[in-house]
Design a protein around this motif. Structure first.
Motif, PDB file in Angstrom:
ATOM      1  N   GLU A 228       6.873  19.870   2.902  1.00 43.26           N
ATOM      2  CA  GLU A 228       5.600  19.194   3.187  1.00 43.26           C
ATOM      3  C   GLU A 228       5.718  18.185   4.330  1.00 43.26           C
ATOM      4  O   GLU A 228       6.518  17.271   4.292  1.00 43.26           O
ATOM      5  N   ILE A 229       4.842  18.357   5.311  1.00 47.07           N
ATOM      6  CA  ILE A 229       4.787  17.381   6.412  1.00 47.07           C
ATOM      7  C   ILE A 229       3.430  16.667   6.389  1.00 47.07           C
ATOM      8  O   ILE A 229       3.311  15.525   6.796  1.00 47.07           O
ATOM      9  N   ILE A 230       2.403  17.389   5.884  1.00 48.87           N
ATOM     10  CA  ILE A 230       1.054  16.835   5.810  1.00 48.87           C
ATOM     11  C   ILE A 230       0.488  17.128   4.425  1.00 48.87           C
ATOM     12  O   ILE A 230       0.691  18.215   3.883  1.00 48.87           O
ATOM     13  N   GLY A 231      -0.219  16.137   3.872  1.00 44.50           N
ATOM     14  CA  GLY A 231      -0.959  16.363   2.629  1.00 44.50           C
ATOM     15  C   GLY A 231      -2.362  15.816   2.797  1.00 44.50           C
ATOM     16  O   GLY A 231      -2.533  14.716   3.329  1.00 44.50           O
ATOM     17  N   GLY A 232      -3.375  16.590   2.389  1.00 43.99           N
ATOM     18  CA  GLY A 232      -4.738  16.098   2.560  1.00 43.99           C
ATOM     19  C   GLY A 232      -5.708  16.867   1.702  1.00 43.99           C
ATOM     20  O   GLY A 232      -5.319  17.688   0.868  1.00 43.99           O
ATOM     21  N   SER A 233      -6.998  16.600   1.915  1.00 41.58           N
ATOM     22  CA  SER A 233      -8.013  17.296   1.127  1.00 41.58           C
ATOM     23  C   SER A 233      -9.412  16.994   1.656  1.00 41.58           C
ATOM     24  O   SER A 233      -9.605  16.066   2.441  1.00 41.58           O
TER      25      SER A 233
ATOM     26  N   THR B 215       0.803  -1.223   0.000  1.00 46.11           N
ATOM     27  CA  THR B 215       0.000   0.000   0.000  1.00 46.11           C
ATOM     28  C   THR B 215       0.845   1.286   0.000  1.00 46.11           C
ATOM     29  O   THR B 215       1.896   1.342   0.634  1.00 46.11           O
ATOM     30  N   VAL B 216       0.375   2.298  -0.722  1.00 42.97           N
ATOM     31  CA  VAL B 216       1.012   3.619  -0.659  1.00 42.97           C
ATOM     32  C   VAL B 216       0.246   4.540   0.285  1.00 42.97           C
ATOM     33  O   VAL B 216       0.700   5.637   0.604  1.00 42.97           O
ATOM     34  N   SER B 217      -0.934   4.086   0.715  1.00 44.99           N
ATOM     35  CA  SER B 217      -1.775   4.910   1.591  1.00 44.99           C
ATOM     36  C   SER B 217      -2.996   4.095   1.981  1.00 44.99           C
ATOM     37  O   SER B 217      -3.523   3.343   1.171  1.00 44.99           O
TER      38      SER B 217
ATOM     39  N   ASN C 151      18.574  14.006   8.109  1.00 46.99           N
ATOM     40  CA  ASN C 151      18.249  12.936   7.164  1.00 46.99           C
ATOM     41  C   ASN C 151      17.196  11.995   7.737  1.00 46.99           C
ATOM     42  O   ASN C 151      17.341  11.473   8.843  1.00 46.99           O
ATOM     43  N   ILE C 152      16.170  11.754   6.955  1.00 44.18           N
ATOM     44  CA  ILE C 152      15.046  10.909   7.393  1.00 44.18           C
ATOM     45  C   ILE C 152      15.502   9.489   7.733  1.00 44.18           C
ATOM     46  O   ILE C 152      14.872   8.805   8.537  1.00 44.18           O
ATOM     47  N   ARG C 153      16.634   9.069   7.157  1.00 42.41           N
ATOM     48  CA  ARG C 153      17.119   7.708   7.435  1.00 42.41           C
ATOM     49  C   ARG C 153      17.583   7.546   8.872  1.00 42.41           C
ATOM     50  O   ARG C 153      17.767   6.430   9.349  1.00 42.41           O
TER      51      ARG C 153
ATOM     52  N   PHE D 171      -6.823  12.037  -7.840  1.00 43.01           N
ATOM     53  CA  PHE D 171      -8.159  12.011  -8.453  1.00 43.01           C
ATOM     54  C   PHE D 171      -9.310  12.213  -7.477  1.00 43.01           C
ATOM     55  O   PHE D 171     -10.386  12.638  -7.862  1.00 43.01           O
ATOM     56  N   TYR D 172      -9.086  11.877  -6.202  1.00 41.39           N
ATOM     57  CA  TYR D 172     -10.192  11.848  -5.237  1.00 41.39           C
ATOM     58  C   TYR D 172     -10.492  13.209  -4.600  1.00 41.39           C
ATOM     59  O   TYR D 172     -11.384  13.327  -3.769  1.00 41.39           O
ATOM     60  N   MET D 173      -9.722  14.232  -4.941  1.00 39.02           N
ATOM     61  CA  MET D 173      -9.924  15.513  -4.258  1.00 39.02           C
ATOM     62  C   MET D 173     -11.137  16.263  -4.809  1.00 39.02           C
ATOM     63  O   MET D 173     -11.421  16.218  -6.003  1.00 39.02           O
TER      64      MET D 173
ATOM     65  N   PHE E 275       4.400   2.173   1.738  1.00 39.70           N
ATOM     66  CA  PHE E 275       5.531   1.843   0.863  1.00 39.70           C
ATOM     67  C   PHE E 275       5.476   2.634  -0.431  1.00 39.70           C
ATOM     68  O   PHE E 275       4.424   2.703  -1.066  1.00 39.70           O
ATOM     69  N   ARG E 276       6.580   3.202  -0.809  1.00 40.76           N
ATOM     70  CA  ARG E 276       6.624   3.931  -2.075  1.00 40.76           C
ATOM     71  C   ARG E 276       7.905   3.590  -2.822  1.00 40.76           C
ATOM     72  O   ARG E 276       9.003   3.700  -2.272  1.00 40.76           O
ATOM     73  N   ALA E 277       7.721   3.222  -4.072  1.00 45.69           N
ATOM     74  CA  ALA E 277       8.872   2.807  -4.878  1.00 45.69           C
ATOM     75  C   ALA E 277       9.434   3.959  -5.708  1.00 45.69           C
ATOM     76  O   ALA E 277      10.024   3.729  -6.754  1.00 45.69           O
TER      77      ALA E 277
ATOM     78  N   HIS F  60      12.790  11.276   1.886  1.00 44.16           N
ATOM     79  CA  HIS F  60      12.003  10.175   1.328  1.00 44.16           C
ATOM     80  C   HIS F  60      12.535   8.817   1.762  1.00 44.16           C
ATOM     81  O   HIS F  60      13.736   8.573   1.714  1.00 44.16           O
ATOM     82  N   LEU F  61      11.607   7.961   2.128  1.00 45.93           N
ATOM     83  CA  LEU F  61      11.938   6.573   2.421  1.00 45.93           C
ATOM     84  C   LEU F  61      11.078   5.688   1.526  1.00 45.93           C
ATOM     85  O   LEU F  61      10.018   6.113   1.066  1.00 45.93           O
ATOM     86  N   ALA F  62      11.526   4.456   1.306  1.00 43.90           N
ATOM     87  CA  ALA F  62      10.702   3.516   0.552  1.00 43.90           C
ATOM     88  C   ALA F  62       9.681   2.856   1.480  1.00 43.90           C
ATOM     89  O   ALA F  62       8.628   2.420   1.057  1.00 43.90           O
ATOM     90  N   GLU F  63      10.024   2.791   2.764  1.00 45.01           N
ATOM     91  CA  GLU F  63       9.092   2.267   3.772  1.00 45.01           C
ATOM     92  C   GLU F  63       9.015   3.296   4.881  1.00 45.01           C
ATOM     93  O   GLU F  63      10.038   3.632   5.476  1.00 45.01           O
ATOM     94  N   PHE F  64       7.842   3.825   5.107  1.00 42.21           N
ATOM     95  CA  PHE F  64       7.688   4.805   6.186  1.00 42.21           C
ATOM     96  C   PHE F  64       6.343   4.593   6.854  1.00 42.21           C
ATOM     97  O   PHE F  64       5.538   3.791   6.390  1.00 42.21           O
ATOM     98  N   TRP F  65       6.118   5.292   7.945  1.00 40.99           N
ATOM     99  CA  TRP F  65       4.858   5.139   8.683  1.00 40.99           C
ATOM    100  C   TRP F  65       4.007   6.375   8.446  1.00 40.99           C
ATOM    101  O   TRP F  65       4.503   7.491   8.491  1.00 40.99           O
TER     102      TRP F  65
HETATM  103  O1  4AD Z   1       0.937  13.667   0.272  1.00 43.03           O
HETATM  104  P1  4AD Z   1       0.787  12.189   0.331  1.00 43.03           P
HETATM  105  O2  4AD Z   1       1.264  11.402  -0.835  1.00 43.03           O
HETATM  106  O3  4AD Z   1      -0.747  11.940   0.619  1.00 43.03           O
HETATM  107  C1  4AD Z   1      -1.386  10.764   0.711  1.00 43.03           C
HETATM  108  O4  4AD Z   1      -0.854   9.661   0.652  1.00 43.03           O
HETATM  109  C2  4AD Z   1      -2.836  10.894   1.042  1.00 43.03           C
HETATM  110  N1  4AD Z   1      -3.509   9.609   0.750  1.00 43.03           N
HETATM  111  C3  4AD Z   1      -2.985  11.295   2.479  1.00 43.03           C
HETATM  112  C4  4AD Z   1      -4.426  11.465   2.879  1.00 43.03           C
HETATM  113  O5  4AD Z   1      -5.037  12.436   2.503  1.00 43.03           O
HETATM  114  N2  4AD Z   1      -4.956  10.547   3.654  1.00 43.03           N
HETATM  115  O6  4AD Z   1       1.536  11.645   1.620  1.00 43.03           O
HETATM  116  C5  4AD Z   1       1.194  12.124   2.897  1.00 43.03           C
HETATM  117  C6  4AD Z   1       2.428  12.430   3.700  1.00 43.03           C
HETATM  118  C7  4AD Z   1       3.328  13.507   3.113  1.00 43.03           C
HETATM  119  O7  4AD Z   1       2.842  14.779   3.425  1.00 43.03           O
HETATM  120  C8  4AD Z   1       4.642  13.188   3.759  1.00 43.03           C
HETATM  121  O8  4AD Z   1       4.681  13.686   5.088  1.00 43.03           O
HETATM  122  C9  4AD Z   1       4.625  11.678   3.852  1.00 43.03           C
HETATM  123  O9  4AD Z   1       3.273  11.281   3.774  1.00 43.03           O
HETATM  124  N3  4AD Z   1       5.372  11.030   2.770  1.00 43.03           N
HETATM  125  C10 4AD Z   1       6.581  10.437   2.921  1.00 43.03           C
HETATM  126  N4  4AD Z   1       7.369  10.310   3.990  1.00 43.03           N
HETATM  127  C11 4AD Z   1       8.530   9.647   3.814  1.00 43.03           C
HETATM  128  N5  4AD Z   1       8.932   9.107   2.658  1.00 43.03           N
HETATM  129  C12 4AD Z   1       8.162   9.213   1.547  1.00 43.03           C
HETATM  130  N6  4AD Z   1       8.571   8.641   0.399  1.00 43.03           N
HETATM  131  C13 4AD Z   1       6.933   9.906   1.653  1.00 43.03           C
HETATM  132  N7  4AD Z   1       5.928  10.188   0.782  1.00 43.03           N
HETATM  133  C14 4AD Z   1       5.000  10.860   1.479  1.00 43.03           C
END
Ligand code: 4AD
Ligand code: MG
Length: 472
Positions: A396-401, A216-218, A457-459, A373-375, A240-242, A250-255
């Protein structure tokens, strides 16, 4: 239970503790040993706090093997320290080396068991070097402090949402959909490698689940389904983001933490995000004072005052259109020239937060082309009800809509983007049956920890970093 060093340092001094059961015993790892004529000082740390407990050996023999990195059990009396640097110390009476740590590569190497000196002999190591020994780096001051702050923050996340009536939701890690439409996903397969890449026997879309599956990416789309059932939910799990972004953020695996709330408008969502961040800052200031003072002195000067001042201020709000206008009129020589429609680069985010606002900024109403697309679409036909929270240093620390809750508008947008409507039929059902306005956001947990500790560094803020090209 025997006490942790954090508890010992908070004890009253001068007597054997606990008073009637005799001696006080400390268990931990040796940080340093200093030998004087009749006196030996041993600093012991058990990771319960930043401080070591100084143990003094006055006429007591120090056994062989008590060296930096060894684990020990020392008993004695807690006394006021005559020297500066610590309030109390342990006057050692007995000591056992529980596990030795090789301090020189001289020992007898055997096949499969090479003798390696304990790598943390010196006081200071570069963070890059420490990344190569993730199994040991938690024993350093910096990484130890990061992990304690991380733990306190995780707990604070749960308690914040719990108080606001949000239910903790566990969304799946293996998924069949690409929530962000960005395409940077890891494929999940139970097949042997040749079958995945080669044509022999490979069924496209086949495999274990009978269809393509990914990490999952989200958890947002699934969170939306439960927001339409429980009103307010949040997820907190691995993501997870590739993407091949080899950056310090940026991490490939983050919380990620993703709240989703029914009947929340964009402005409710912004208010939630602002309250959330402030609440986390307060929690960590209250709970992790010693660790934060360490970050303030060694990593990011002034971070404590910065956090305090953010708690007392209101986040600056501006639309994307206003933000681009600020960027366009600035004299800053940007590498990427800003224009309406551009995806904001981190240099732009830094400029807005550091030069324009001097603190966090919430940017809203981005062009729909650069968002998911969902915004929810605004009436201008060009922008969507998006919100990004940007902070100095990091961007960017938060992204939403707010989410598109009108079935026809959402379907049209998906068609425009060439998305497979069948895969998302369940998501469209939410708009068919009792659709409600709703909103949510995602915060990268490591970005939060990075911001609060000042770590560059995020690592260095996750126990085992996974990033492009590196699986430590
Ligand atoms: O902005 P992003 O891509 O938003 C979403 O995934 C939405 N589905 C969130 C939502 O509305 N529920 O990612 C959200 C946040 C970013 O603002 C950033 O803080 C973090 O996730 N993030 C990462 N952190 C570390 N490594 C990565 N590769 C990241 N990509 C996003
Ligand atoms: Mg984003």
């Amino acid at each position: 239970m025997f006490p942790l060093i954090k508890e010992i340092l908070a004890m009253k001094t001068g007597s054997r503790i606990p008073p009637d059961s005799g001696e006080l015993r400390v268990r931990g790892w040796v940080r340093t040993k200093r030998e004087m004529k009749n006196l030996v000082f041993v600093e012991v740390n058990d990771g319960s706090c930043l401080s070591n407990l100084q143990c003094t050996f006055d006429g007591i023999p120090v056994p062989a093997g008590l060296s930096t990195g060894a684990s020990v059990e020392i008993s004695g009396r807690l006394v006021l320290s005559p020297a500066q640097g610590q309030a109390v110390e342990l006057a050692a009476e007995a000591v056992t080396v529980v596990g030795r740590a090789e301090d020189s590569p001289a020992g007898k190497a055997e096949p499969g068991n090479p003798v390696k000196a304990y790598p943390l002999q010196k006081k200071r190591h570069s963070l890059e070097f420490l990344r190569e020994i993730p199994h040991l780096r938690g024993r350093t001051n910096t990484i130890g402090a990061v992990m304690r702050v991380r733990s306190a923050l995780a707990f604070a996340v749960h308690s914040f949402f719990r108080k606001q009536g949000f239910q903790y939701l566990h969304t799946p890690i293996i998924t069949g959909n690409d929530a962000e439409g960005a395409g940077a996903m890891f494929r999940v397969t139970a097949q042997d490698p040749p079958a995945v890449s080669g044509p022999a026997g490979a069924k496209p879309g086949g495999g274990f689940f009978g269809r393509e599956s990914y990490l999952t990416v989200s958890g947002q789309l699934e969170a939306e389904t439960y927001a339409a059932a429980l009103s307010r939910v949040y997820t907190f799990g691995p993501t997870f983001r590739a993407e091949h972004s080899n950056t310090a953020r940026h991490l490939a695996e983050f919380w990620m933490i993703e709240p989703e709330a029914a009947f929340f408008t964009l402005s409710d969502n912004i208010a939630l995000a602002e309250a959330f961040l402030k609440n986390l800052f307060s929690a960590v200031l209250e709970e992790c004072g010693e660790d934060l003072r360490f970050f303030d002195e060694r990593i990011e000067k002034g971070i404590i005052d910065t956090l305090k001042s953010i708690i007392d201020s209101r986040f600056t709000r501006m639309t994307y259109t206003q933000a681009v206008a600020e960027l366009e009129k600035s004299r800053q020589p940007f590498e990427y020239k800003p224009y309406w429609g551009c995806d904001m680069q981190s240099e732009h985010e830094k400029y807005l937060t550091e030069k324009i606002a001097g603190g966090p900024v919430v940017v809203t109403d981005y062009p729909k082309e650069i968002k998911a697309f969902y915004m929810k679409q605004n009436d201008d036909g060009k922008t969507v009800r998006a919100m990004d929270v940007l902070v100095p240093r990091l961007g960017e620390i938060i992204g939403g809509s707010e989410r598109e809750n009108r079935l026809d508008v959402l379907q049209n947008r998906m068609t425009e983007l060439g998305m497979n409507a069948e895969t998302y039929d369940w998501y469209l059902d939410l708009r068919r049956y009792g659709s409600v306005p709703h909103s949510g956001f995602g915060m990268g947990f490591e970005r939060l920890v990075q911001y609060i500790t000042g770590m560059a560094n995020i690592r260095d803020v996750i126990p085992y970093p996974r990033a492009a090209g590196q699986l430590y």
